[in-house]
Design a protein around this motif. Structure first.
Motif, PDB file in Angstrom:
ATOM      1  N   VAL A  10     -13.017 -13.284 -12.517  1.00  0.00           N
ATOM      2  CA  VAL A  10     -12.192 -12.068 -12.526  1.00  0.00           C
ATOM      3  C   VAL A  10     -10.762 -12.406 -12.070  1.00  0.00           C
ATOM      4  O   VAL A  10     -10.558 -13.101 -11.078  1.00  0.00           O
ATOM      5  CB  VAL A  10     -12.796 -10.986 -11.616  1.00  0.00           C
ATOM      6  N   LEU A  11      -9.763 -11.888 -12.820  1.00  0.00           N
ATOM      7  CA  LEU A  11      -8.349 -12.060 -12.482  1.00  0.00           C
ATOM      8  C   LEU A  11      -7.696 -10.689 -12.371  1.00  0.00           C
ATOM      9  O   LEU A  11      -8.151  -9.710 -12.978  1.00  0.00           O
ATOM     10  CB  LEU A  11      -7.638 -12.891 -13.550  1.00  0.00           C
ATOM     11  N   TYR A  12      -6.569 -10.643 -11.609  1.00  0.00           N
ATOM     12  CA  TYR A  12      -5.932  -9.358 -11.327  1.00  0.00           C
ATOM     13  C   TYR A  12      -4.438  -9.435 -11.618  1.00  0.00           C
ATOM     14  O   TYR A  12      -3.817 -10.498 -11.582  1.00  0.00           O
ATOM     15  CB  TYR A  12      -6.128  -8.967  -9.857  1.00  0.00           C
ATOM     16  N   GLN A  13      -3.858  -8.233 -11.848  1.00  0.00           N
ATOM     17  CA  GLN A  13      -2.415  -8.045 -11.862  1.00  0.00           C
ATOM     18  C   GLN A  13      -2.108  -6.773 -11.094  1.00  0.00           C
ATOM     19  O   GLN A  13      -2.824  -5.769 -11.228  1.00  0.00           O
ATOM     20  CB  GLN A  13      -1.868  -7.931 -13.291  1.00  0.00           C
ATOM     21  N   ILE A  14      -1.050  -6.827 -10.289  1.00  0.00           N
ATOM     22  CA  ILE A  14      -0.685  -5.674  -9.471  1.00  0.00           C
ATOM     23  C   ILE A  14       0.785  -5.348  -9.679  1.00  0.00           C
ATOM     24  O   ILE A  14       1.581  -6.171 -10.149  1.00  0.00           O
ATOM     25  CB  ILE A  14      -0.959  -5.929  -7.975  1.00  0.00           C
ATOM     26  N   MET A  15       1.128  -4.110  -9.271  1.00  0.00           N
ATOM     27  CA  MET A  15       2.513  -3.663  -9.407  1.00  0.00           C
ATOM     28  C   MET A  15       2.731  -2.479  -8.458  1.00  0.00           C
ATOM     29  O   MET A  15       1.865  -1.610  -8.334  1.00  0.00           O
ATOM     30  CB  MET A  15       2.791  -3.236 -10.849  1.00  0.00           C
ATOM     31  N   LEU A  16       3.865  -2.476  -7.744  1.00  0.00           N
ATOM     32  CA  LEU A  16       4.228  -1.362  -6.883  1.00  0.00           C
ATOM     33  C   LEU A  16       5.516  -0.751  -7.413  1.00  0.00           C
ATOM     34  O   LEU A  16       6.583  -1.363  -7.333  1.00  0.00           O
ATOM     35  CB  LEU A  16       4.413  -1.826  -5.436  1.00  0.00           C
ATOM     36  N   GLU A  17       5.408   0.430  -7.980  1.00  0.00           N
ATOM     37  CA  GLU A  17       6.606   1.111  -8.486  1.00  0.00           C
ATOM     38  C   GLU A  17       7.224   1.942  -7.357  1.00  0.00           C
ATOM     39  O   GLU A  17       6.493   2.579  -6.592  1.00  0.00           O
ATOM     40  CB  GLU A  17       6.240   2.039  -9.648  1.00  0.00           C
ATOM     41  N   PRO A  18       8.555   1.944  -7.226  1.00  0.00           N
ATOM     42  CA  PRO A  18       9.561   1.237  -8.035  1.00  0.00           C
ATOM     43  C   PRO A  18      10.001  -0.097  -7.434  1.00  0.00           C
ATOM     44  O   PRO A  18      11.006  -0.664  -7.864  1.00  0.00           O
ATOM     45  CB  PRO A  18      10.720   2.227  -8.038  1.00  0.00           C
ATOM     46  N   ALA A  19       9.285  -0.596  -6.429  1.00  0.00           N
ATOM     47  CA  ALA A  19       9.695  -1.857  -5.792  1.00  0.00           C
ATOM     48  C   ALA A  19       9.612  -3.028  -6.756  1.00  0.00           C
ATOM     49  O   ALA A  19      10.462  -3.927  -6.738  1.00  0.00           O
ATOM     50  CB  ALA A  19       8.826  -2.126  -4.565  1.00  0.00           C
ATOM     51  N   ASP A  20       8.573  -3.044  -7.623  1.00  0.00           N
ATOM     52  CA  ASP A  20       8.414  -4.108  -8.626  1.00  0.00           C
ATOM     53  C   ASP A  20       8.902  -3.583  -9.974  1.00  0.00           C
ATOM     54  O   ASP A  20       8.529  -2.489 -10.401  1.00  0.00           O
ATOM     55  CB  ASP A  20       6.945  -4.536  -8.743  1.00  0.00           C
ATOM     56  N   ARG A  21       9.731  -4.392 -10.644  1.00  0.00           N
ATOM     57  CA  ARG A  21      10.218  -3.995 -11.968  1.00  0.00           C
ATOM     58  C   ARG A  21       9.160  -4.193 -13.046  1.00  0.00           C
ATOM     59  O   ARG A  21       9.197  -3.526 -14.082  1.00  0.00           O
ATOM     60  CB  ARG A  21      11.463  -4.807 -12.327  1.00  0.00           C
ATOM     61  N   ASP A  22       8.227  -5.122 -12.834  1.00  0.00           N
ATOM     62  CA  ASP A  22       7.204  -5.431 -13.825  1.00  0.00           C
ATOM     63  C   ASP A  22       5.946  -5.878 -13.090  1.00  0.00           C
ATOM     64  O   ASP A  22       5.924  -6.039 -11.870  1.00  0.00           O
ATOM     65  CB  ASP A  22       7.711  -6.529 -14.779  1.00  0.00           C
ATOM     66  N   TRP A  23       4.875  -6.101 -13.891  1.00  0.00           N
ATOM     67  CA  TRP A  23       3.631  -6.597 -13.304  1.00  0.00           C
ATOM     68  C   TRP A  23       3.855  -7.977 -12.703  1.00  0.00           C
ATOM     69  O   TRP A  23       4.543  -8.813 -13.274  1.00  0.00           O
ATOM     70  CB  TRP A  23       2.544  -6.663 -14.365  1.00  0.00           C
ATOM     71  N   ARG A  24       3.224  -8.200 -11.550  1.00  0.00           N
ATOM     72  CA  ARG A  24       3.290  -9.514 -10.929  1.00  0.00           C
ATOM     73  C   ARG A  24       2.401 -10.490 -11.703  1.00  0.00           C
ATOM     74  O   ARG A  24       1.521 -10.068 -12.473  1.00  0.00           O
ATOM     75  CB  ARG A  24       2.839  -9.435  -9.468  1.00  0.00           C
ATOM     76  N   PRO A  25       2.571 -11.802 -11.520  1.00  0.00           N
ATOM     77  CA  PRO A  25       1.768 -12.785 -12.256  1.00  0.00           C
ATOM     78  C   PRO A  25       0.266 -12.616 -11.986  1.00  0.00           C
ATOM     79  O   PRO A  25      -0.152 -12.128 -10.940  1.00  0.00           O
ATOM     80  CB  PRO A  25       2.285 -14.128 -11.732  1.00  0.00           C
ATOM     81  N   VAL A  26      -0.533 -13.051 -12.972  1.00  0.00           N
ATOM     82  CA  VAL A  26      -1.992 -12.989 -12.859  1.00  0.00           C
ATOM     83  C   VAL A  26      -2.439 -13.820 -11.654  1.00  0.00           C
ATOM     84  O   VAL A  26      -1.934 -14.920 -11.402  1.00  0.00           O
ATOM     85  CB  VAL A  26      -2.649 -13.515 -14.157  1.00  0.00           C
TER      86      VAL A  26
END
Length: 548
Positions: free
Chosen positions: A180-196
């Motif tokens: 299992v792999l993940y991607q996370i993102m915190l809007e609006p602090a992150d402009r895009d999804w973080r790396p897998v």
């Protein structure tokens, strides 16, 4: 018939295994760069660990009847299905050998695939491998605020000190949890999804006051991602002094305070204005009266200086008595501290270029004194040798300027730099003596500088017991001689505002040797004016040239 064509794989690539899929694409497994997919001789796609391969070291490739591509690597088996999803088979999903042996793969008549590994052979039956399209079951497990567990209330409200957040998230995959792999993102602090990533914890320290949404999505061992991420929203409120209502109230209070201050200040200014107007009227009358007086004094001083210029001009020779001779004379101010002196005594012709201490009115006084003393020395004293003329001039200047035994008077410490030449028409001998200022001779295109003594006329505190050196030169036809003050070489100008310098002056003299002497003087004047451009003249200039 067949032909061999070279394929550019963009760099040094070591091929370990080659196969062909059901659509005619060539599949190349490499030692360290993953899988290359070629159509004819063009690389269509490259698949590596970043895309989901277990390893970039590919040692086996096989294709089943449905055109699913099986890739044996050093860390397990991958399957790329017809939709592009990358599935993972490791020890937990039945691929016990893990490390695949090079080219040890086979498809039998029933469509079963066989894979050789370091621990034996693994048989894969495509008919028994049902297509799974279920998304992974993903959820946010816990929330920590400032390192303490916090209940996950929808649209949680936090104060500005509660700004250090940790999220723990998980996804359920029964057949191969490690894949299992993940991607996370915190809007609006992150402009895009973080790396897998394989990480299941996300930390966000020192968050600024804002409304945030945390998002997480997962990919299972079949390569299927969540179509919609799991989200959790929360808000960090700013301190009261950063809220809009507090800022607005402060602005309003500030405006009211400024208005009150302006009103009070206006009343005070009106009173001050009346007082100032009365004082201004008094002072204006005084200034006008003094301005009239200053204007009269200034006109009187200027008229006096212009009259001094007439006197100085009258002292200088009205015309040049010698053939093939030019004099370029340009004072810095109305009157000049530089002067030239021309004298004809019997068979001898004398020329001097003199630079007195200072310029303007002080220099002019000294120049008139020097001119009269030179004439007195050659006419009354009968001294015609340049070095002796300068020795006598030095004595005369010291005697005239240093008024000793006068109580309360400061000794005048002024003098002159000069170059003096004397030409004997009978013997064709040219004599030269100088204080600081040299003589330049140009003969047959070659320039020679005859150095002057390193002390001036006057200034007794600098040198004692001075004796000037006399130089003799046998004149040849075509020889050109030049004497000058330092004002020409020291003038600032050009594009970068630097001094012209003596070396450039010598080069200029060599470049104009083909011109007649009158035109040389005109060219020297034109050149220095062009060199000065927008710069002020810094010193008086006198430049004399003669050709024999």
């Amino acid at each position: 018939n067949f032909k061999i064509e070279k394929v550019n794989l963009n760099g040094l690539v070591t091929a370990k295994t080659i196969a062909e899929d059901n659509e005619g694409n060539i599949l190349v497994g490499t030692l360290s760069k993953g899988l290359y997919i070629l159509k004819d001789t063009v690389v269509q796609k490259t698949i590596t660990e970043k895309d989901g391969l277990l390893s970039n070291m590919v040692s086996q490739i096989n294709v089943d009847d449905k055109n699913n591509i099986f890739i044996g690597t050093s860390r397990g088996l991958n399957k790329i299905d017809q939709y592009g999803n990358i599935h993972i088979y490791t020890e937990k999903s039945g691929f016990t050998g893990i490390e695949a042996k090079q080219n040890a793969t086979y498809k039998d008549a029933q469509g079963n695939l066989w894979f050789g590994t370091v621990k034996g052979v693994t048989k894969y039956q495509p008919k028994l491998d049902e297509e799974k399209v279920n998304e992974p079951l993903t959820f946010i497990a816990s929330l920590q605020v400032n390192r303490k567990n916090r209940e996950m209330i929808p649209n949680q409200k936090l104060n500005y000190l509660e700004n250090d957040l940790n999220f723990e998230y998980k996804s359920i995959c029964l057949n191969n949890p490690d894949a299992v792999l993940y991607q996370i993102m915190l809007e609006p602090a992150d402009r895009d999804w973080r790396p897998v990533t394989e990480q299941t914890v996300a930390s966000y320290p020192s968050l600024a006051p804002e409304k945030y949404t945390f998002k997480v999505k997962a990919r299972n061992s079949d390569g299927i991602w969540n179509t919609e991420p799991i989200t959790y929203s929360f808000t960090i409120y700013p301190p009261f002094y950063k809220t809009w209502w507090f800022i607005l109230s402060v602005v309003i209070a500030g405006i009211l305070g400024i208005i009150s201050y302006i009103k009070v200040r206006e009343r005070a200014l009106v009173k001050e204005k009346k007082i100032l107007e009365e004082k201004v009227e008094e002072r204006t009358a005084e200034v006008v009266q003094k301005s009239v007086e200053l204007e009269k004094k200034n006109k009187h001083i200027t008229d006096s200086i212009r009259y001094a210029k007439r006197i100085q001009t009258a002292v200088l020779p009205p015309e040049i008595p010698f053939d093939n001779t030019f004099v370029f004379f340009r004072p810095k101010d109305i009157v000049s501290g530089d002067f030239y002196w021309l004298e004809h005594i019997g068979e001898k012709e004398m020329i001097a270029a003199v630079d007195c201490t200072g310029h303007g009115v002080p220099g002019a006084f000294l120049s008139i004194l020097g001119h009269s003393m030179l004439t007195k020395i050659v006419r009354e004293y009968g001294i015609h040798e340049p070095a002796k003329i300068l020795d006598q001039l030095d004595l005369e200047i010291v005697k005239a300027l240093h008024q000793k035994n006068v109580k309360g008077e400061q000794v005048v410490n002024d003098g002159m730099d000069l170059a003096l030449i004397c030409y004997n028409k009978d013997t064709d001998i040219l004599e030269f003596a100088g204080g600081y200022n040299p003589l330049i001779m140009i003969r047959n295109g070659e320039l020679e500088e005859i150095k002057a003594d390193r002390f001036p006329i006057g200034m007794t505190t600098i040198h004692d017991n001075k004796k000037f050196t006399n130089h003799e030169i046998k004149v040849e036809k075509g020889d050109s001689f030049y004497i000058f003050s330092d004002g020409y070489a020291d003038q600032f100008g050009g594009e970068d505002g630097r001094k012209f310098r003596k070396k450039n002056m010598k080069d200029l003299l060599l470049s104009i040797q083909e011109m007649p002497m009158k035109e040389q003087g005109e060219e020297l004047e034109r050149f220095i004016l062009d060199w000065m451009k927008n710069h002020d003249q810094i010193d008086d200039i006198v430049f004399i040239g003669r050709r024999f």
